[in-house]
Design a protein around this motif. Structure first.
Motif, PDB file in Angstrom:
ATOM      1  N   LYS A 142       0.827  -1.202   0.000  1.00  0.00           N
ATOM      2  CA  LYS A 142       0.000   0.000   0.000  1.00  0.00           C
ATOM      3  C   LYS A 142       0.865   1.257   0.000  1.00  0.00           C
ATOM      4  N   LYS A 143       1.969   1.216   0.727  1.00  0.00           N
ATOM      5  CA  LYS A 143       2.822   2.396   0.793  1.00  0.00           C
ATOM      6  C   LYS A 143       3.381   2.745  -0.579  1.00  0.00           C
ATOM      7  N   PHE A 144       3.785   1.708  -1.343  1.00  0.00           N
ATOM      8  CA  PHE A 144       4.288   1.958  -2.692  1.00  0.00           C
ATOM      9  C   PHE A 144       3.173   2.511  -3.576  1.00  0.00           C
ATOM     10  N   LYS A 145       1.965   1.951  -3.464  1.00  0.00           N
ATOM     11  CA  LYS A 145       0.835   2.436  -4.262  1.00  0.00           C
ATOM     12  C   LYS A 145       0.569   3.909  -3.985  1.00  0.00           C
ATOM     13  N   ASP A 146       0.629   4.282  -2.709  1.00  0.00           N
ATOM     14  CA  ASP A 146       0.383   5.682  -2.340  1.00  0.00           C
ATOM     15  C   ASP A 146       1.441   6.598  -2.953  1.00  0.00           C
ATOM     16  N   ILE A 147       2.712   6.182  -2.863  1.00  0.00           N
ATOM     17  CA  ILE A 147       3.794   6.986  -3.433  1.00  0.00           C
ATOM     18  C   ILE A 147       3.634   7.099  -4.945  1.00  0.00           C
ATOM     19  N   ALA A 148       3.336   5.985  -5.589  1.00  0.00           N
ATOM     20  CA  ALA A 148       3.170   5.977  -7.048  1.00  0.00           C
ATOM     21  C   ALA A 148       2.011   6.866  -7.469  1.00  0.00           C
ATOM     22  N   ARG A 149       0.906   6.804  -6.724  1.00  0.00           N
ATOM     23  CA  ARG A 149      -0.260   7.615  -7.062  1.00  0.00           C
ATOM     24  C   ARG A 149       0.040   9.104  -6.902  1.00  0.00           C
ATOM     25  N   LYS A 150       0.687   9.458  -5.808  1.00  0.00           N
ATOM     26  CA  LYS A 150       0.990  10.871  -5.556  1.00  0.00           C
ATOM     27  C   LYS A 150       1.937  11.443  -6.604  1.00  0.00           C
ATOM     28  N   ASN A 151       2.781  10.579  -7.171  1.00  0.00           N
ATOM     29  CA  ASN A 151       3.775  11.057  -8.147  1.00  0.00           C
ATOM     30  C   ASN A 151       3.422  10.700  -9.580  1.00  0.00           C
ATOM     31  N   ALA A 152       2.128  10.390  -9.801  1.00  0.00           N
ATOM     32  CA  ALA A 152       1.572  10.182 -11.145  1.00  0.00           C
ATOM     33  C   ALA A 152       2.289   9.094 -11.921  1.00  0.00           C
ATOM     34  N   ILE A 153       2.693   8.005 -11.259  1.00  0.00           N
ATOM     35  CA  ILE A 153       3.270   6.861 -11.964  1.00  0.00           C
ATOM     36  C   ILE A 153       2.122   6.058 -12.553  1.00  0.00           C
ATOM     37  N   PRO A 154       2.074   5.858 -13.869  1.00  0.00           N
ATOM     38  CA  PRO A 154       0.938   5.172 -14.501  1.00  0.00           C
ATOM     39  C   PRO A 154       0.698   3.782 -13.908  1.00  0.00           C
ATOM     40  N   LYS A 155      -0.567   3.429 -13.758  1.00  0.00           N
ATOM     41  CA  LYS A 155      -0.927   2.159 -13.113  1.00  0.00           C
ATOM     42  C   LYS A 155      -0.351   0.946 -13.834  1.00  0.00           C
ATOM     43  N   ARG A 156      -0.359   0.986 -15.172  1.00  0.00           N
ATOM     44  CA  ARG A 156       0.034  -0.205 -15.937  1.00  0.00           C
ATOM     45  C   ARG A 156       1.491  -0.597 -15.716  1.00  0.00           C
ATOM     46  N   ILE A 157       2.336   0.376 -15.370  1.00  0.00           N
ATOM     47  CA  ILE A 157       3.758   0.054 -15.238  1.00  0.00           C
ATOM     48  C   ILE A 157       4.235  -0.007 -13.795  1.00  0.00           C
ATOM     49  N   ARG A 158       3.318   0.171 -12.838  1.00  0.00           N
ATOM     50  CA  ARG A 158       3.738   0.186 -11.441  1.00  0.00           C
ATOM     51  C   ARG A 158       4.373  -1.137 -11.020  1.00  0.00           C
TER      52      ARG A 158
ATOM     53  N   MET B  73      10.964   9.410  -1.405  1.00  0.00           N
ATOM     54  CA  MET B  73      10.071  10.198  -2.250  1.00  0.00           C
ATOM     55  C   MET B  73      10.816  10.900  -3.382  1.00  0.00           C
ATOM     56  N   ASN B  74      12.033  11.354  -3.127  1.00  0.00           N
ATOM     57  CA  ASN B  74      12.773  12.086  -4.146  1.00  0.00           C
ATOM     58  C   ASN B  74      13.039  11.249  -5.388  1.00  0.00           C
ATOM     59  N   TYR B  75      13.007   9.937  -5.210  1.00  0.00           N
ATOM     60  CA  TYR B  75      13.278   9.045  -6.350  1.00  0.00           C
ATOM     61  C   TYR B  75      12.295   9.278  -7.491  1.00  0.00           C
ATOM     62  N   TYR B  76      11.068   9.659  -7.112  1.00  0.00           N
ATOM     63  CA  TYR B  76      10.035   9.826  -8.131  1.00  0.00           C
ATOM     64  C   TYR B  76       9.800  11.268  -8.541  1.00  0.00           C
ATOM     65  N   LEU B  77      10.476  12.191  -7.883  1.00  0.00           N
ATOM     66  CA  LEU B  77      10.220  13.583  -8.212  1.00  0.00           C
ATOM     67  C   LEU B  77      10.803  13.951  -9.569  1.00  0.00           C
ATOM     68  N   GLU B  78      10.245  14.986 -10.151  1.00  0.00           N
ATOM     69  CA  GLU B  78      10.690  15.458 -11.468  1.00  0.00           C
ATOM     70  C   GLU B  78      12.192  15.692 -11.464  1.00  0.00           C
ATOM     71  N   GLY B  79      12.891  15.159 -12.473  1.00  0.00           N
ATOM     72  CA  GLY B  79      14.337  15.308 -12.569  1.00  0.00           C
ATOM     73  C   GLY B  79      15.053  14.159 -11.890  1.00  0.00           C
ATOM     74  N   LYS B  80      14.649  13.796 -10.679  1.00  0.00           N
ATOM     75  CA  LYS B  80      15.271  12.674  -9.975  1.00  0.00           C
ATOM     76  C   LYS B  80      14.971  11.369 -10.702  1.00  0.00           C
TER      77      LYS B  80
END
Length: 343
Positions: free
Chosen positions: A294-310, A327-334
């Motif tokens: 669930k924690k990964f899903k929440d992070i992915a959702r908040k950072n707009a990671i598409p569902k199909r590739i999660r 969190m920085n791993y998914y931020l823009e640029g990172k």
């Protein structure tokens, strides 16, 4: 017989896709005379009385000229023969290439083949990148496809093979196949009369395509490829290139479906295409025995990671021991910085 890209072939380990037909036989002896080192691979589909004989012929040539011969007996194909046969063929070739360290897959496609494809795609309402689908050199995942006969006519090939043994595929005269219709009613006559002009036109079109489409930078997160969004046709061009490297050629209808689905769909049950605000992602579908926390899903959702590739991203992070709670791993640029590091 003139061969293109001899300088590339001489420096590499080569595999020739062989069938026993006039094109591949001409390629075999042309490469042999040019001093190119190569081995051959042939698929026996079992659809003609001569299939076993053709495989035996391939083996005898290899024994005579001291080459390796890889033969695959294909399972029965019940429907969509051409597309299924192509998938079986390339799966086999890529398996041989991966296990034996070949650099190049040599195909005996020629100018007539290129024009047939062009005309067929033209009648479907395809764009420039699609109708110029036959490239002289194509980069795939882990190897190159090279077509040394790309500007050679079928008539030249027949003349060259007048003293060599080869097999005629009886289905080549069956106009029930769309490709054969285009070959017999249009392409052959046009090549016979206007080969030089057609060759020159293809050269101009290839140069103009380079001006129209840009080769945008492609990033990788594990085996997931992604690139920055652009305009519609540029996006489709990039997806087409990436999927060819993965070993799959998109059809015109699939390109239309990708566009219709706004770059969020599955292709042939084997590939994922998805996107967010900035990027389009392309990945093979892999089988995972994983459950997304669930924690990964929440992070992915908040950072707009598409569902199909999660799942593909999570699997990569697990294998690389990357903490998904960073969190920085998914931020823009990172995201790009991390992906470059993981190439």
């Amino acid at each position: 017989m003139e061969l293109y890209f001899l300088d590339v072939l001489k420096k590499a380990k080569n595999l020739l896709a062989f069938s026993g037909g006039v094109d591949s036989v001409a390629m075999f002896f042309s490469l042999q005379k040019a001093g190119i080192e190569f081995d051959i691979a042939i698929v026996n589909y079992g659809t003609r009385d001569t299939c076993d004989e053709e495989s035996d012929y391939a083996q005898s040539l290899c024994q005579t000229y001291n080459k390796k011969c890889f033969i695959f007996k294909a399972p029965a194909i019940r429907s969509n023969f051409e597309s299924q046969a192509r998938r079986i063929r390339y799966d086999f070739f890529e398996d041989v290439i991966a296990k034996n360290g070949y650099d190049n897959l040599i195909l005996a496609h020629h100018l007539n083949d290129k024009l047939e494809w062009f005309l067929m795609q033209l009648t479907k309402g395809s764009g420039l990148n699609t109708i110029l689908g036959f490239q002289a050199i194509e980069q795939r995942e882990g190897y190159q496809i090279i077509r040394p006969f790309i500007n050679t006519t079928k008539m030249e090939i027949y003349k060259y093979c007048s003293n060599y043994k080869f097999y005629e595929d009886s289905t080549n005269t069956d106009n029930g196949y769309k490709r054969n219709k285009f070959r017999h009613f249009y392409a052959n006559d046009l090549i016979e009369k206007y080969a030089k002009g057609i060759t020159k036109s293809f050269e101009y079109l290839e140069e103009e395509k380079k001006l129209l489409y840009e080769d945008s930078e492609v990033f990788y997160l594990g085996k997931i490829a992604y690139f920055q969004k652009s305009f519609l046709h540029q996006n489709l061009y990039q997806i087409d290139k990436i999927m060819k490297k993965m070993g799959y050629v998109l059809s015109a209808s699939q390109r239309g479906e990708i566009s219709k689905r706004n770059f969020s769909c599955e292709i042939a049950g084997r590939y994922i295409i998805d996107n967010n605000k900035n990027y389009i992602f392309v990945s093979k579908i892999y089988t995972h025995d994983l459950i997304l926390p669930k924690k990964f899903k929440d992070i992915a959702r908040k950072n707009a990671i598409p569902k199909r590739i999660r799942m593909e991203i999570y699997s990569h992070m697990q294998s690389e021991n990357i903490p998904f709670n960073d969190m920085n791993y998914y931020l823009e640029g990172k995201f790009i910085q991390s992906s470059r590091h993981c190439q």
